[in-house]
Design a protein around this motif. Structure first.
Motif, short mmCIF file in Angstrom:
data_model
loop_
_atom_site.label_atom_id
_atom_site.label_comp_id
_atom_site.label_asym_id
_atom_site.label_seq_id
_atom_site.Cartn_x
_atom_site.Cartn_y
_atom_site.Cartn_z
N LEU A 186 32.08 44.88 31.60
CA LEU A 186 32.89 44.37 32.98
C LEU A 186 34.15 44.51 32.53
O LEU A 186 34.99 44.73 33.64
N PRO A 187 35.00 44.36 31.34
CA PRO A 187 36.31 44.73 31.08
C PRO A 187 36.91 45.93 31.81
O PRO A 187 37.91 46.13 32.06
N ILE A 236 38.14 39.43 32.74
CA ILE A 236 37.69 39.68 33.93
C ILE A 236 36.79 38.64 34.55
O ILE A 236 35.79 38.81 35.26
N GLY A 237 37.15 37.24 34.05
CA GLY A 237 36.56 36.24 34.62
C GLY A 237 35.45 35.55 33.89
O GLY A 237 34.80 34.67 34.36
N ALA A 238 35.21 36.02 32.66
CA ALA A 238 34.27 35.12 31.73
C ALA A 238 34.87 33.70 31.43
O ALA A 238 36.08 33.68 31.25
N GLY A 288 39.14 36.89 26.63
CA GLY A 288 38.89 38.44 26.50
C GLY A 288 37.63 38.74 27.17
O GLY A 288 37.35 40.15 27.04
N SER A 289 36.79 38.00 27.79
CA SER A 289 35.63 38.55 28.71
C SER A 289 34.68 39.26 27.68
O SER A 289 34.23 40.40 28.45
N VAL A 322 39.69 39.41 42.76
CA VAL A 322 39.54 39.73 41.48
C VAL A 322 40.39 39.11 40.43
O VAL A 322 40.33 38.47 39.42
N THR A 323 41.84 39.13 40.84
CA THR A 323 42.93 38.66 39.90
C THR A 323 42.69 37.04 39.76
O THR A 323 42.98 36.67 38.71
N GLU A 324 42.37 36.35 40.90
CA GLU A 324 42.23 34.99 40.64
C GLU A 324 41.05 34.46 39.89
O GLU A 324 41.16 33.28 39.53
N ALA A 325 40.29 35.37 39.43
CA ALA A 325 39.24 35.10 38.46
C ALA A 325 39.66 35.35 37.01
O ALA A 325 39.02 34.94 36.00
#
Length: 338
Positions: free
Chosen positions: A95-96, A123-125, A129-130, A163-166
């Motif tokens: 996902l990253p 990326i929202g994890a 570092g996701s 996307v960026t808000e996550a």
């Protein structure tokens, strides 16, 4: 084309990818892209076949080469579009790594694509570092199915904001996406100039000749491997969720100028995040054989035509969604190369 002309044509395609990479690196905000250089840029033809790639991240480029045809075939492309995705089960890696695809239209027709893939710091994890110790894909962050980020040259701010808000650092994330968009815009301009220079038909012929040349060089490398069947088993230590000594099995069948890598016997997908989509396993296989080819072999689809790949559905290297895959691109792909 004469050999000299074909060499110049190939170098010009490579230069498009290199310039895209320079734009991306110089404009990006995060150390992942600026310093760690975790990004890749490439050119594909109108059918989604690889034409050229810069010397960036092999697992990015091999997985894109394996999956791009399926990604681009079902999209209604318009000049100025940019498509975004990161879903590992639809041609991504983990996902990253977010991929942006832009079509190149010349003389009213779709002639090619430019593509870049870059690793985002988050990326929202739930964990920084996701790259969590995950057991399901959705624990690893936001899953982005193919969607337009730019449509007919107009940025879709609601999509970008979603996307960026996550992420943990919205400003940094927006900066990295802006850098990816800029890299593709540079690629569209440069590749468009190249296509107009050769003409649409000349460009298509050049790509065809380049693929044929790459296939010949690949064949020369494969011809040095005696015909037969070669098998090996290696193991991942554990999956982070309690499963240990996870086997990866490969049988290489060599017959003339064709090689098949069959991963039958590999462990079933596991609870931890060391699973892979098939595109990642393909990238590892392509990388190994590319290293056996002469240095001047063009990095295009023709170089991989003699290579076949098989893995059973639901195994570690062809996991079923929603299996976790965050570490598969790092740990498992490297063991496949070994």
């Amino acid at each position: 084309m004469t050999p000299a002309t074909l060499n110049i044509f190939s170098s010009r395609l490579d230069a498009v990818c290199e310039e895209m990479g320079l734009v991306l690196r110089k404009a990006a905000f995060s150390p992942n892209i600026r310093d760690r250089l975790d990004f890749s840029c490439s050119v594909f033809d109108a059918d989604g076949q690889l034409c050229a790639q810069a010397a960036h991240i092999p697992v990015h480029l091999g997985s894109m080469a394996f999956a791009m045809q399926d990604i681009v075939s079902g999209v209604d492309w318009r000049p100025g579009d940019q498509l975004m995705l990161n879903d590992p089960y639809l041609g991504g890696t983990h996902l990253p790594d977010v991929t942006l695809i832009a079509p190149v239209f010349v003389e009213g027709g779709l002639r090619a694509f430019v593509v870049n893939r870059a690793h985002h710091a988050a990326i929202g994890a739930a964990s920084p570092g996701s790259m969590p110790i995950s057991s399901r894909l959705e624990q690893e962050g936001m899953v982005i199915a193919p969607m337009h980020l730019v449509r007919k040259g107009e940025l879709l701010p609601a999509v970008l904001r979603q996307v960026t808000e996550a992420t943990r650092n919205r400003a940094e994330s927006e900066g990295d996406f802006s850098a990816q968009l800029a890299a593709n815009r540079a690629g569209v301009v440069r590749l468009g100039e190249l296509i107009r220079r050769y003409g649409s038909d000349g460009f298509t012929r050049g790509v065809g000749e380049l693929n044929d040349y790459a296939e010949r060089l690949a064949g020369e490398a494969l011809a040095r491997i005696p015909d037969g069947r070669y098998s090996f088993t290696d193991y991942l230590d554990d999956d982070g969720q309690g499963q240990r000594d996870i086997p990866i099995v490969v049988t290489l069948s060599v017959a003339g100028l064709c090689v098949t890598a069959d991963f039958g016997g590999t462990a079933a997908q596991v609870a931890g995040n060391v699973n892979c989509p098939l595109a990642v396993a393909a990238a590892a296989v392509y990388y190994v054989f590319r290293c056996l080819m002469p240095p001047q072999t063009p990095a295009c689809a023709g170089a991989f035509r003699p290579i076949r790949l098989h893995a059973p559905k639901g195994c570690l290297l062809k996991a079923r969604k929603p299996a976790a895959v965050a570490a598969g691109i790092v740990e498992t792909s490297t063991r496949v190369v070994d």
